[in-house]
Design an enzyme around this catalytic site. Sequence first.
Site, PDB file in Angstrom:
ATOM      1  CG  HIS A 154      39.250   1.394 100.677  1.00  0.00           C
ATOM      2  ND1 HIS A 154      39.194   1.400  99.291  1.00  0.00           N
ATOM      3  CD2 HIS A 154      40.131   2.376 101.006  1.00  0.00           C
ATOM      4  CE1 HIS A 154      40.009   2.335  98.827  1.00  0.00           C
ATOM      5  NE2 HIS A 154      40.588   2.930  99.835  1.00  0.00           N
ATOM      6  CG  ASP A 366      17.884  15.436  92.990  1.00  0.00           C
ATOM      7  OD1 ASP A 366      17.155  15.089  93.952  1.00  0.00           O
ATOM      8  OD2 ASP A 366      17.544  16.300  92.161  1.00  0.00           O
TER       9      ASP A 366
END
Length: 420
Positions: A154, A366
Amino acid sequence: MAPMKSQILSKKLVKPSAPTPRHLHKLKLSIMDQLIPPTYLNMIFYYSPGEKSRERCVELEKSLSDTLTEFYPLAGRLAVEDLLVDCTDEGVEFSEAQVCGRIADFVHGGSMAEQLDQFLPWECGADPATAPLAAVQINLFDCGGIVVGVRVSHKVADAFSIITFVNAWATANKTSIKKVFSPSFSLGSMFPTSNLLPKNPPPSGKNGVKIVTKRFFFGRVAIQSLVVAAGGSVSQGAVLAALLWKALIGAARSEHGRLRPSLLVYPINLRDNISISIPGNSFGNFSMLFMERCMPEKGKMKLNDLAGSIGNAVRETDPKRTSNADDLCVMVSESFGEARREKMHNERVDVHLCASWCGLPLYEADFGWGKPVWVSSSNKYEVIHLIENRCGDGVDAWVSLYENDMAEFERDQDILAFSS
């Protein structure tokens, strides 16, 4: 559902397929990066069964290497004291694991949250100077299903940046790296770090106290009912955050025997919420914290009160009114500073973090065998992540709390009534 067994098959470091040019070896962090504690964000993507899953691992490793040529800081290492990333291509950790079972049994069979960590690579806690900034784990189910676990520091990326990276990796795997848009790493020069702020704020938490994560699903009808119950003039996000906040306030009351002041912290992505022009493909942390207080002496503990106050906090702290980078840096640092002071130094105030990933293109990753059927998260610190389901007709609240607090949270009457 019986626990699923997972076995690590291999682990290696994947480097960019082309070396990073020397003039790009030092990437300055931004002030937003500086304000973030050294934690990791986790995203887990679930894919329906297909053929030749082992061959897919080879493809994923190659496309990851290609993608890292564009997202080269992720293959570097953090130099905390210098507030920069050494982009020297040391690599991203890439693991393969075999999971005994069927992915459908996990996704549709209760999805035991305590099992989520097995889908993610190495545990956090390593030395920031040597730990990879990113790691992925490809989990192969017996049925041919695949789970892709992604863990990213992060300190160098927010949720928007991480999903940008994952979607780019998916595009490179499905088509080619030529179809991937190059990210911009200019936030560090536009919003520089400050010597007046801590270089590496410590993560908050209680040492030795177990954090548990559980999933609470709120369907479209339930959310609409909550909006009506809150007066009908609040957003779905505000009313859902208010419901969870109300339950957290109740859990804190059970622990302490009385109502206490409570602070809800709500990170907001600034990319589409400021008047300052920045590249749309900016990579890094670029958010600020909105906060709203609930004071027991004011008596405003009802759902409509809390939802209204959340909406007011967002409207009153409007970053679009800030017209230059210096003022925005001040606004952002003040928001992080207030939250950190309350969390670290005021034991009489309960501080709760609720981060919404709704609206992010989480279901666009995808890799060539279809979009994910589900996306989840898992955490080692107190936080709530809100994630839309694939159909867009409901929201998963991934709630990570201390074990005793979770027991009280689950008993909240509204949580029982509106979630499943």
